[in-house]
Structure formats: C-alpha cells, structure tokens
Design an enzyme around this catalytic site. Structure first.
Site, PDB file in Angstrom:
ATOM      1  N   PHE A 154      40.652  38.540  49.990  1.00 50.02           N
ATOM      2  CA  PHE A 154      41.314  39.715  49.532  1.00 50.02           C
ATOM      3  C   PHE A 154      40.511  40.528  48.738  1.00 50.02           C
ATOM      4  O   PHE A 154      40.100  40.114  47.696  1.00 50.02           O
ATOM      5  CB  PHE A 154      42.768  39.338  48.987  1.00 50.02           C
ATOM      6  CG  PHE A 154      43.732  40.328  48.503  1.00 50.02           C
ATOM      7  CD1 PHE A 154      44.445  40.824  49.193  1.00 50.02           C
ATOM      8  CD2 PHE A 154      43.334  41.004  47.511  1.00 50.02           C
ATOM      9  CE1 PHE A 154      45.143  42.063  48.966  1.00 50.02           C
ATOM     10  CE2 PHE A 154      44.187  42.168  46.831  1.00 50.02           C
ATOM     11  CZ  PHE A 154      45.048  42.485  47.863  1.00 50.02           C
ATOM     12  N   ASP A 167      32.771  39.662  43.977  1.00 52.65           N
ATOM     13  CA  ASP A 167      34.184  40.242  43.526  1.00 52.65           C
ATOM     14  C   ASP A 167      34.732  39.340  42.514  1.00 52.65           C
ATOM     15  O   ASP A 167      35.571  38.342  43.001  1.00 52.65           O
ATOM     16  CB  ASP A 167      35.002  40.311  44.660  1.00 52.65           C
ATOM     17  CG  ASP A 167      36.400  40.852  44.537  1.00 52.65           C
ATOM     18  OD1 ASP A 167      36.603  40.803  43.336  1.00 52.65           O
ATOM     19  OD2 ASP A 167      37.060  41.435  45.172  1.00 52.65           O
ATOM     20  N   LYS A 214      40.919  44.384  37.324  1.00 52.80           N
ATOM     21  CA  LYS A 214      42.250  43.487  36.530  1.00 52.80           C
ATOM     22  C   LYS A 214      42.075  43.481  35.144  1.00 52.80           C
ATOM     23  O   LYS A 214      42.247  44.496  34.363  1.00 52.80           O
ATOM     24  CB  LYS A 214      42.488  42.161  37.176  1.00 52.80           C
ATOM     25  CG  LYS A 214      42.902  42.615  38.792  1.00 52.80           C
ATOM     26  CD  LYS A 214      43.778  41.471  39.319  1.00 52.80           C
ATOM     27  CE  LYS A 214      44.352  41.873  40.602  1.00 52.80           C
ATOM     28  NZ  LYS A 214      43.817  41.347  41.863  1.00 52.80           N
TER      29      LYS A 214
HETATM   30  C1  LIG Z   1      43.475  42.335  42.870  1.00 49.62           C
HETATM   31  C2  LIG Z   1      42.048  42.246  43.830  1.00 49.62           C
HETATM   32  C3  LIG Z   1      41.723  43.209  44.152  1.00 49.62           C
HETATM   33  C4  LIG Z   1      42.053  44.811  44.056  1.00 49.62           C
HETATM   34  O1  LIG Z   1      42.584  45.293  43.053  1.00 49.62           O
HETATM   35  P1  LIG Z   1      43.482  46.327  42.829  1.00 49.62           P
HETATM   36  O2  LIG Z   1      43.214  46.830  41.307  1.00 49.62           O
HETATM   37  O3  LIG Z   1      44.757  45.921  43.019  1.00 49.62           O
HETATM   38  O4  LIG Z   1      43.294  47.486  43.887  1.00 49.62           O
HETATM   39  C5  LIG Z   1      40.198  43.224  44.711  1.00 49.62           C
HETATM   40  N1  LIG Z   1      39.989  42.019  44.701  1.00 49.62           N
HETATM   41  C6  LIG Z   1      40.302  40.670  44.370  1.00 49.62           C
HETATM   42  C7  LIG Z   1      39.716  39.324  44.476  1.00 49.62           C
HETATM   43  C8  LIG Z   1      41.637  40.960  43.704  1.00 49.62           C
HETATM   44  O5  LIG Z   1      42.150  39.855  43.341  1.00 49.62           O
END
Ligand SMILES: *Cc1c(COP(=O)(O)O)cnc(C)c1O
Length: 396
Positions: free
Chosen positions: A141, A226, A255
C-alpha cells in the site's frame, strides 16, 4: 436521536462512500483520548494510521503551529521563507542524507520518489528512454493516485481505474530471490515498506531488508523505503528499516511528519539522487509551506530527543507480550507500539464491540485488527485498552 447519529446521517447522505467508518463522530481530542459529539470518551488505538504518533493536539506541536499562524503560512516555492532552509537541513540531518524534497500527502511523496528513480535511471544510470522498471511487492500500500493503484494487487483499490501506468513488477513480499529474478538492466528502484502497514502490519522475514539493501547496491538500483506509516517512532525506531541496520537510498516520509496537524510529506536522499531535479521539473504549490515546515521542524526536534522511539520500543515489547496471551488470536505481527492482531474470525464485529467498550481500533482486511496507539500512551492506559480487547475477543 443523538447528536452523533444526526451528524452521521449527513455524512452518509452527502459524502462519497469511499470509507466504512466506525459509527463514531469525534468532536474533540487530547493525547490518546477522543470525545464524540455526545460527550463519550474513547481511547484512540489507530492514531489516524500513525499520523497522530505524538498524540492528539500535542502541546509542543500546537504551540509551534499557533506561533507560525501568527507569522506567515503560505508563500509558495516561488519565494524562500525563513522556515524552509532550517526544515530541509534539520530533516536531512535526521535522515543522515543531503537533500529533501517536501510535498504534502504521502501519495505525493511516493509519486515524487517514483519520478526521482525514473529520472535518475535515465540521466545517471543510463537506462534507455521509457524502459525504466520499478520492483514492488504483493500486498503493498503506497497511496491512491492513478499510478500508485496501478501496481496495487488489492482489487478494491485497483479495479476500474485503468488504463494503468506501466513500468512496475510485483514480487512476493520478503522474497529476495524473486526480487533478484525480476531485476534487469532497466530496473531503477525497489519500492518497499519495511513493515507492510495496510496489509496487516506484516514484518518481512529476518534478513530480508538487509539482503535487499545488498542486492540494490550490487545491481545499482535505488532502494526506496516507504516509511510513511512505519517510520517516525511507530515501530520503535526513527525509521523502521533500522531494525536491520539498513539505510535506503531514498526515504519517503509522511503521516506523523505533519504532527497530526496537516499533511506534510518528503523524499529524502543524497545529492547524487535528488540532484537530478532542475527548476520546473517537479513541484507543489503547498509543498514546503511555512506552516508545514514549522510543524515539521518541531517533529524533527522531538525525534532527535529519542524519547518517543524508546517508549515505543519498550512499551511495544510489553504490548506484544500481552497480546500473545490472548485467545482467539491466530498470531500477532508488528514491532513497537504497532500490532496486527490476526484473528480466527471476522474483525469488524470486534472493532465495533471495542468501540462500545471505549476503544477505537480498525480492522484492516477481513480478519486483522491493527493496534497503533499514540506513542504518548501510558502503561496504565495501554493496560486498560488491552483489557477491553480481551473482553471483546472473549465475548465473540
Ligand atoms: C498512508 C500511506 C501512504 C499514503 O499516504 P497518504 O497521505 O494517505 O497519501 C503511502 N504509503 C504508506 C506505507 C502508507 O501507509
């Protein structure tokens, strides 16, 4: 009718149904606690998917934001401002890298990393035009843009959004031989979550991230980490990849970088990578704005102190030990104050029951509940919430 249920009617009627929220309407929050529109209190065990790692309305972050609101909030990157240079410098130092490219949402951060890797591939590595590929993992994700969902294998996230962006190769998570087999001379990056959050807080097999680091170095491929959900203290370290002493080529942060106040994301890397960008080649109106930078600087300052990471590691070990004793749980995954409870039954009724008991947690997929309290949670608060988890599981 309660105030909450009236408000929920409005959401149901007029908001696109892209989420299936728990039937709670939050009106206020402080620390680990949220209060609904009718005055009921709940302990937040989700923390906005780790965006609220430092607690709701963290006093230091709110004070810094208020101070900045009274000075300047937005100038665009057409001009420099007094929070920008310090923010990129301090964040680069936290990451042990040279350069920062600030954006807003996490998905924009991921898009930026993809563009960086492709551009680096063509201009530095010498990949033939339009041939670049990036290796990604099953169960990933990384956000919701058209390109990102192109390589999602979650049917709900993926279906009916084509035509899809080409240039991605999916291999099983944690399978280093599969990564090696998928690589060729046109591979520019491997995009990896050090722990897969949405997939269920899945920790890869021991040694995988380290092997991936070595393989990327050997093959002259960028390791793109990520850390949007896993990083910034959540898994017990500043970066989750530290649990294998791995330093990637690119960090993607988001985040919690915005302190639970606003969206702040960034790609952080060395000059030989982020140096590929020249004026006009990438950008964002809001990326790196004064308010975001001021909040981001305070987040970095807090992370430099290390107390949240230590607390997450220590209390997280305790939480995992307690969770392992629960019945009705097939296994527990995760690190630090972050756990996937993989149940022997459907998770939704459990999260609904938890809500009635005063704990907000959310299922991810059918049978997994994710627990991710703010890292400011006390041992007493954690004990109380785990007691509710035990009760909810015992009743079903
Ligand atoms: C939440 C998340 C994203 C996307 O972030 P948004 O601010 O919702 O666009 C990307 N990678 C990971 C691992 C995430 O948990």
């Amino acid at each position: 009718m309660t105030i909450s249920s009236e408000l929920r009617t409005l959401s149901d009627e007029h908001a696109a149904h892209t989420y299936h929220p728990l039937p709670v309407v939050i009106a206020e929050a402080e620390g680990v606690w949220v209060t609904d529109a009718d005055g009921r209190r709940y302990l937040d065990m989700l923390s906005a998917y780790s965006a609220v790692n430092f607690g709701h309305r963290n006093p230091r972050l709110v004070a810094r934001a208020k101070e900045q609101l009274d000075r300047v909030t937005l100038v665009s990157r057409a001009f420099d401002h007094d929070q920008f240079g310090p923010f990129v410098t301090e964040l680069a130092q936290l990451c042990g890298k040279d350069m920062v490219l600030p954006m807003n949402s996490g998905a924009e951060g991921v898009e930026t990393a993809i563009k960086t890797a492709r551009k680096w591939g063509y201009e530095v590595k010498g990949v033939p035009a339009d041939q670049a590929n990036i290796i990604v993992f099953a169960g990933n994700f990384h956000g919701r843009t058209t390109t990102i969902i192109s390589f999602s294998d979650d049917p709900e996230a993926h279906e009916h959004y084509g035509p899809y962006t080409p240039g991605f190769r999916t291999v099983p998570y944690g399978d280093i031989d599969a990564v090696r087999a998928a690589m060729d001379g046109s591979t520019v990056g491997v995009l990896v979550e050090p722990i897969q959050g949405e997939a269920g807080v899945n920790v890869p097999p021991r040694g995988f991230l380290r092997a991936l680091r070595e393989l990327c170095t050997e093959a002259n491929v960028l390791m793109i980490d990520d850390e949007i959900q896993a990083g910034l203290g959540r898994a017990g370290d500043t970066f989750a990849a530290q649990f294998e002493d791995v330093v990637p080529d690119l960090y993607i942060l988001g985040k919690a970088l915005g302190g639970g106040i606003m969206p702040v994301s960034a790609v952080v890397a060395n000059r030989d990578v982020l140096g590929v960008f020249q004026p006009g080649q990438h950008g964002s109106t809001f990326g790196g704005n004064p308010l975001a930078c001021a909040i981001g600087r305070e987040v970095v300052a807090m992370l430099n102190e290390g107390t949240h990471q230590r607390h997450s590691k220590e209390l997280g070990a305790y939480m995992h030990a307690r969770l392992a004793e629960l019945s009705g749980v097939s296994y527990v995954s995760g690190r630090g104050l972050w756990a996937g409870l993989h149940l022997d039954r459907k998770a939704r009724p459990i999260s609904e029951r938890l809500m009635e008991l005063g704990v907000l947690a959310k299922e991810t997929h059918e049978t997994t509940i994710r627990l991710a309290p703010p890292l400011t949670i006390t041992r007493e608060e954690l004990d109380w919430s785990l007691e509710q988890v035990r009760t909810a599981l015992g009743e079903h």
